[in-house]
Structure formats: C-alpha cells, structure tokens
Design a protein around this motif. Sequence first.
Motif: not given
Length: 439
Positions: A236, A347, A351-352, A354-357, A388-389, A413, A432
């Motif tokens: 990502t 976000k 914030g963005l 934080g949502g990525v693994r 993990n964010g 996003e 992605e």
Amino acid sequence: MISDNNKALAQWAMDFALKNGCQAARVNLYAQSNTSFDLRDAKMDSLQQASENGLSLALYVDGRYGSYSTNRLDKKELETFIKNGIESTRYLAEDLARVLPDPSRYYKGGQPDLQLSDSKFESIQPDDKVVLAKSMADEVMGKDDRIVSVESSWGDGEYANYRLASNGFEGESHSTWYSMSASVSIKGEGEARPASYWYESSIYFDKLIKENIGQKALERVLQKLGQKKIKSGKYTMVVDPMNSSRLISPLMGALNGSSLQQKNSFLLNKLNEKVGSNKLTLLDEPHLIGARGARYFDGEGVATKRAPIFENGVLKTYFIDTYYAKKMGVEPTISGASLLVLQPGSKNLEGLIGGVRNGILITGFNGGNCNGTTGDFSYGIEGFLIENGRLTTPIYEMNITGNMLTLWNSLVETGNDARLTSSWRIPSLVFEGVDFSGL
C-alpha cells in the motif's frame, strides 16, 4: 502595476500592427520583479534582484503567425520592431489554424477582485528579508552535532500584465508571492549525507508562516537516519502532501491539446470514460478569492470557469486552446487548468498511515519519468515502511513502477491535508497494490 501610459502604448502598438499589414494581433504588456537571498550556514551565499518590463506581440499576417517580444518600450523603436515582425512573419509557412478565439469566449470583466496582490510588497525592506532568511538557519545551527550544512532561502516576486486582442479582448492581472525555505544535510552512516527540506509560501507577507521552517527541515532529515532498502513487493503506497502533485502531473500533461493532437497522450479518446477510482474527483476552481492560481482569463483571454476534470474517476474535460482545437477539428475548452483541487477525505496523513497494515509512505521522489503516450512510469523514491499503522524503517534507493491508469484505479483514499498555498491543492493519497523494487 501597469501604468496608464504603458496601457496606451500597448493599444498604440496593436493599432500600428493592424495598420501595417496584420489582419489580427494580440498584445501582452508585462512588468515583473523578484528578489532572492540564499544563505549557507547563516552566511550570505548569493543575492539576486531583477526587474523587467516587456511587450510581446502575436501577429497574424496573411494566414501566417509570428510571435515576438521586446523590452524596448519606445515608440520609435517599436515601429521598427513591429514592421520587421510583420515582414518576418510573411516568410513563415501558412497555418490557418492560427486564429484569435471567438470573441464570445472572452472574459468580459465585472467580477470581484481576486485579491492576488499584497499592497505591502514594495514596503518590505531587504534587511528584513535577510533577517528572515537567517532566522531559519538560526533555528537549526548548533542543534545537532551531525549537521553538515544548512541552506536557507528567501524569495519574493511581483507580476502584472495587460492583455489586448484586436477582436475585442482587454484584461489585466496583478499578483505577488513570498516564499521561505530551508534545507538541512546531516552526517549519516558511512559516507551517507541525508538531506531534507521544508518551505512555506503565501501571496501576502502577513500570512506567510515565518517560524519553525528550519526546525521542520531538521526534524525531517533526522527521521532519515538508518535508511535502507527493504524487500521488493506490492505495498500500500501513501504519498504525503509535499509530493502528491508529482503523480497528478502526468495526468494533466496527458490532457493538453498538444499531447492529444500529436497522439502522445495515454488519455486520448477517453473523454467521459472511467479512467480512475471513485476517489478521483479533481476540479479546476479558478475563482477562489485570495488563492494562488486563481484567474478570470487564460493566456488567450478566454474566460475561465469552475469545471470538473475527473469526477468519480470519469474524465470530464480536456484542455484544448483555440489553435489545437482548429488543428483537431473539435470545440476549444481552455488552454490549461488554473487552480486544481482534489476532493479531500476525512483524515490527515497520520490518520491515513494509521489505517495501513503493510505499506510505504513516500516523502520524496528521486528522479524517474512517465511515458506520456503509454502512461508507464518508473520513479525513485524514499520514505518509510509502514507496519500495523506505524512508521518503522526509513527507506531509500527504491523504485515504484507501473502504469498511470492502473495506479489511479487503485486510489483508495485521499487526505484532508492539501497545502492551501499551492495552485495544486493535492492532499495525501493512498494507493493499493503498488509495485516497489528494492532488495
């Protein structure tokens, strides 16, 4: 500002051209000035000040077209200049696509002031500008033993122009700008010398952010310590708002009339087709008050208007001026975008992330290119591994490869953190499944 005397001179120049063999003419009278100070380690390294007044003429003679410019704004000299231009144009090849726009498309005036000019511009003293440039270095000097060099810069400029066309256009614009930037280089591992920068800019001196620029540059470069390559693969990709415009640029280039007419655009024949994800909504917002890039007319005098460029991934317009419209046998639109606004999300960059693994944050592009015909690209990048964010390993000397159409279809996003001092308001972006090559 353009004086009334010089406006009268521009009108005279156009009339003189028409009386001496031109069937049509366009005149642009301009005045510009700029200043820059560059300091290295808080000591003056270079200083530049420049000002220029000039006049450019577009001459339409017997189906031929010539463009000429001069900074000699004297009537006697202009008489010779214009006559020579007309005679030179007669030697050029005929090009019947070279015509002035339909007068109905011109900006007619009567709109509110766009407030693009700072009345304080002339009153700011050179010593004050030097002090501000030095203040950025003072924020950094001596703060870390690994610092190798600190560069800080001040820049400002003023631009005014007055345009006329022989079939009925008259328009005037005036703008100012200020910028402050700092770059810090530090000693890394071995021979490595990582560097990073920060900058601020504004139309108005009072609104220019003047503090913490050097400090942010230092913080950004310290984060690079320990850079390395990581394993190749699909990740990502998050792109910060300092660099997101780099990925918009190939899209805009592919929309230009010159690229379309020469068939070297990967967006050729895709009008009203879906070419990106639903998150791709990009607008041209030319009438935002006090915003860099705002304007009521383009270089031809054609009136600008708010328009979608991409809407939920669907291509809605091309940028085709009068000349390329004639060459292609299509209706003209406008010569180019004014102020780009990509529809934001909810976000910020943090914030963005934080949502990525499993991903990579790009904080810089290092060379590379995009093929305008195919959309295939390869860019060198640097940034951080996201696990993990959280940002973990700083990375460098990696590449991303792919195709622009595939990339923009993978946009999932957008952030809410576009730099509002830019004429391209592009926030952080998340894609992605992007191919990264490293180890």
